[in-house]
Design an enzyme around this catalytic site. Structure first.
Site, PDB file in Angstrom:
ATOM      1  CG  LEU A   1      -1.854  -1.143   1.357  1.00  0.00           C
ATOM      2  CD1 LEU A   1      -2.651  -0.811   2.710  1.00  0.00           C
ATOM      3  CD2 LEU A   1      -3.019  -1.126   0.220  1.00  0.00           C
ATOM      4  CG  ASP A   2       0.352   4.167  -3.088  1.00  0.00           C
ATOM      5  OD1 ASP A   2       1.522   3.191  -3.467  1.00  0.00           O
ATOM      6  OD2 ASP A   2      -0.332   4.619  -3.611  1.00  0.00           O
ATOM      7  CE  LYS A   3       4.948   9.087   4.691  1.00  0.00           C
ATOM      8  NZ  LYS A   3       5.786  10.478   4.328  1.00  0.00           N
TER       9      LYS A   3
END
Length: 322
Positions: free
Chosen positions: A137-139
């Protein structure tokens, strides 16, 4: 030191005249075929004492030996970082990732990541590729992620992702009023000019996102999304491509389009929402050992709930557009 993987096998009758990589994938199901192919190409796997190519056919009675060292995750340190654990057993770990947590070390983020936390929580995963991380998952995206704790689980989860049998559903708030659900089926690759971004590119990898409307507001829509493929930034790129970028998206959101007559409170709240409004809400997969179908769902984080509350109060949907 890494972990030594050894094998000393004889090809059985039923696998005679089968490709070497296919035969070994059946004889060593805890390892993925791509990993086995790498070992064959490196000369670590021998047939009758001789190196072979992955596509070479084997014969019943051939003697296969393997000795290879699987290097531990070398330069990354274990760190005591709290994890919101939703499920855990011998093979799997499912977490609810908060905003701001980077998944994997990279330039500028060599500590304080999910991988560092995982190495502290279950040190044995240092022998797995990427310490058991099979998807990201993106940051600043929140929500559910599954991590493999064993080689059997890693191989199974990677296969489920490749075969598109893992169910992943997200919720997001996008700019613009959607009239209904649909799908975006557009190939993706690195942006030709900006390497920090992904883009819809004609010769990119296939990417498919389904979406449906949960709630409409004046100038915004709350949507549920289902991924069939897992390209980097897929939802963010696909929603931007059809002109419904995610609220707060710093890379793909563009300039915030405020609805006519937006209240001061709504404007202020949108200005302060500084991450993409995206949450991995539901996850479904097949347990790598029992074969049982498992599913989890986690509630929206506080900041997304607050955004929806403000939209309901300050930007109610008017179907007539008055």
């Amino acid at each position: 030191m890494g972990e030594v993987v050894q094998a000393d096998l004889v090809i059985p009758q039923e696998l005679g005249a089968v490709r070497l990589d296919q035969a070994m994938a059946q004889l060593m199901p805890e390892h993925s075929r791509s990993r086995i192919q790498d070992w064959i190409k490196a000369g670590a796997l021998l047939v009758n004492g001789q190196p072979r190519k992955p596509r070479d056919k084997v014969m019943a009675g051939d003697h296969v030996t393997l000795q290879v060292t699987v290097e531990a995750v070398a330069d990354w340190e274990a760190e005591a970082i709290d994890l919101d654990i939703v499920f855990e057993d011998e093979h799997l770990l499912v977490i609810n990732k908060p905003a701001g947590l980077v998944v994997h070390p990279a330039a500028g983020h060599d500590s304080g990541t999910l991988l560092n936390a995982l190495l502290h929580h279950c040190p044995d995963i240092d022998h797995l590729p990427r310490a058991g991380i099979v998807h990201r998952l993106d940051k600043d995206t929140t929500g559910l992620m599954v991590v493999a704790k064993t080689l059997v689980a890693h191989t199974s989860l990677v296969e489920q992702l490749q075969e598109r049998t893992m169910g992943r559903e997200y919720e997001a708030v996008v700019q613009g009023e959607m009239t209904g659900g649909g799908k975006v089926e557009e190939p993706m690759a690195r942006h030709p000019k900006n390497r920090q971004k992904m883009a819809v590119v004609p010769n990119g990898k296939p990417a498919l996102t389904h979406y449906r409307v949960l709630e409409r507001f004046a100038g915004f829509t709350h949507v549920r999304l289902k991924l069939e493929t897992g390209r980097t930034h897929q939802i963010r790129v696909h929603m931007s491509h059809i002109h419904y970028p995610l609220v707060g998206d710093p890379l793909y959101g563009g300039r915030m389009r405020l609805p006519k007559g937006a209240t001061e409170r709504l404007q202020e709240h949108l200005r302060q929402f500084r991450r993409q409004a995206l949450h991995a809400k539901r996850l479904e997969l097949r347990h790598p050992v029992s074969g049982e179908t498992l599913e989890w769902e986690v509630p929206l984080p506080d900041d997304l709930n607050e955004l929806l509350t403000v939209l309901r109060q300050e930007a109610p949907y008017d179907p007539l557009g008055n």
